[in-house]
Enzyme design. Structure first.
Site, short mmCIF file in Angstrom:
data_model
loop_
_atom_site.label_atom_id
_atom_site.label_comp_id
_atom_site.label_asym_id
_atom_site.label_seq_id
_atom_site.Cartn_x
_atom_site.Cartn_y
_atom_site.Cartn_z
N LYS A 84 0.81 -1.23 0.00
CA LYS A 84 0.00 0.00 0.00
C LYS A 84 0.85 1.28 0.00
CE LYS A 84 -4.37 -1.61 1.78
NZ LYS A 84 -4.18 -3.08 1.86
N GLU A 106 -10.92 6.30 2.94
CA GLU A 106 -11.72 5.39 3.75
C GLU A 106 -10.90 4.13 3.97
OE1 GLU A 106 -12.18 5.07 0.41
OE2 GLU A 106 -11.91 2.89 0.38
N SER A 373 2.01 -9.77 -0.56
CA SER A 373 1.60 -8.36 -0.51
C SER A 373 1.93 -7.67 0.80
CB SER A 373 0.11 -8.27 -0.80
OG SER A 373 -0.63 -9.14 0.04
#
Ligand SMILES: *Cc1c(COP(=O)(O)O)cnc(C)c1O
Length: 390
Positions: A84, A106, A373
């Site tokens: 991310k 969000e 990830s």
């Protein structure tokens, strides 16, 4: 602006007041691609702040067991603990460049909220995060992280008080404050140009992985595996292999407890076309077309839809998406820990589990790349309570 479509999916379904702001973002996106200054700043932060390049690790013990060569792309080693960070650094820099004074996002499990708050602290931009009240309580430690990074966290009480309600609140804030506010999307979802923008910032995973596998194995891989929620880590690693028809692409979706009656998971398998969050894509919906919540052991696989490019890659049969159960993910979590000394995020373990399941369909010594990830320390509690309940 001509909104981009991926086959039947994508587009831009927003109120009139967002049309011009989205066009401005599209323009700014086109500008940064060509801007050497922006690229230098982005690359500098990726290397000096976030720790890129991440390694491609040959998993020698797993490979011995499977008789296929397994390579792990180590986004778990990125600063922040997951892929991310690639995206929030990129969008944070873009927001600054566009002169925005405030960023919002969000978050469901809280991981995108933390990654956004982190970048707000780094770049000196105030951050406000929308999060369903239920998630605020379930993910208390991520709320504390966001607050420590200086973000304001709004608990959302409407609807089911989870991610889809937080999405609605964030959209409302954005519409009201679009002049000075940048909405940092957490995955390859939302109205055009966000799916393309987030993809762009995650392509670094595929770029590195391709160079690394060519260097280590001397050939392109037989297959690439990644977990899919909104789909950003998957599209990131797929991006540099999509044009190589011989490289099979596999997306692992959370199939929850894997009961055939379990409707609340596996969007690509069971979702239906609809419009939500500004895009046309596949969503889990009730009979009356209401967006449903997802259920998985893994809070990070909680988005009720999927990015439009994955819906298209499935429809065009370029990529294959298969459900992975909670139990399979937990087994993969333990196997990676025991055999390789790696704690991978339960999200990522869905990809590992799918690779374990599919491996035997490939010839001996085939090269399989799996995207890890994120890191799995956050899932320890979850792992042990699952094991105890079985
Ligand atoms: C958020 C997250 C995901 C799911 O998001 P995608 O956009 O589908 O990549 C997967 N793994 C980890 C570790 C995450 O934090």
């Amino acid at each position: 602006m001509q909104p981009k479509y991926y086959g039947d999916f994508g587009g831009s379904f927003v109120p009139e007041s967002l049309v011009q702001p989205l066009t401005e973002i599209e323009q700014a996106f086109a500008d940064i691609k060509a801007c050497a200054d922006f690229q230098a700043e982005y690359e500098n932060l990726l290397t000096q702040y976030a720790g890129r390049a991440t390694p491609l690790t040959f998993a020698k013990n797993l490979s011995r067991i499977l008789g296929r060569k397994i390579f792990l792309k180590r986004e778990d080693l990125l600063h922040g603990g997951a892929h991310k960070t690639n995206n929030t650094i990129g969008q944070g820099l873009l927001a600054k460049r566009m002169g925005k004074k405030r960023i919002i996002a969000e978050t469901g499990a809280g991981q995108h909220g933390v990654a956004t708050a982190m970048i707000g602290a780094l770049l000196g931009l105030p951050v406000e995060i929308y999060m369903g009240r239920v998630d605020v309580e379930r993910q208390a430690s991520n709320v504390k992280r966001m607050q420590l990074f200086g973000a304001k966290v709004h608990g959302v009480d409407s609807g089911s008080a989870t991610l889809k309600d937080a999405i609605n609140e964030a959209m409302r804030d954005w519409i009201a404050n679009v002049e000075d506010t940048f909405y940092v999307f957490g995955s390859t979802v939302g109205p055009h140009p966000f799916p393309a923008l987030v993809r762009y910032f995650q392509e670094i995973i595929g770029k590195e992985a391709r160079e690394q596998i060519l260097q280590q194995a001397n050939v392109l891989p037989d297959a690439v595996f990644a977990c899919v929620n909104g789909g950003s880590n998957a599209i990131g690693i797929f991006s540099r292999f999509i044009d190589d028809e011989k490289v099979q692409l596999f997306g692992a979706e959370a199939a929850g407890q894997g009961l055939s009656t379990d409707y609340h998971a596996a969007t690509l398998e069971k979702g239906e076309q609809g419009v939500f969050h500004g895009m046309r894509s596949l969503f889990l919906q009730s009979a009356s077309g209401q967006i449903e919540e997802t259920h998985s052991i893994c809070a990070g696989l909680d988005y009720p839809g999927v990015g439009p490019e994955h819906a298209y890659l499935q429809a065009s049969k370029r990529a294959t998406y298969l459900g992975v159960t909670d139990q399979e993910a937990v087994n993969a979590y333990r196997l990676l820990a025991e055999r390789e000394g790696i704690l991978a995020a339960l999200e990522s373990c869905h990809a590992v589990a799918l690779a374990l399941r599919e491996a035997e369909k490939f010839p001996a010594q085939a090269n399989l790349v799996v995207n890890l990830s994120g890191r799995g320390d956050k899932d320890l509690q979850n792992y042990f309570s699952h094991v105890e309940n079985c």
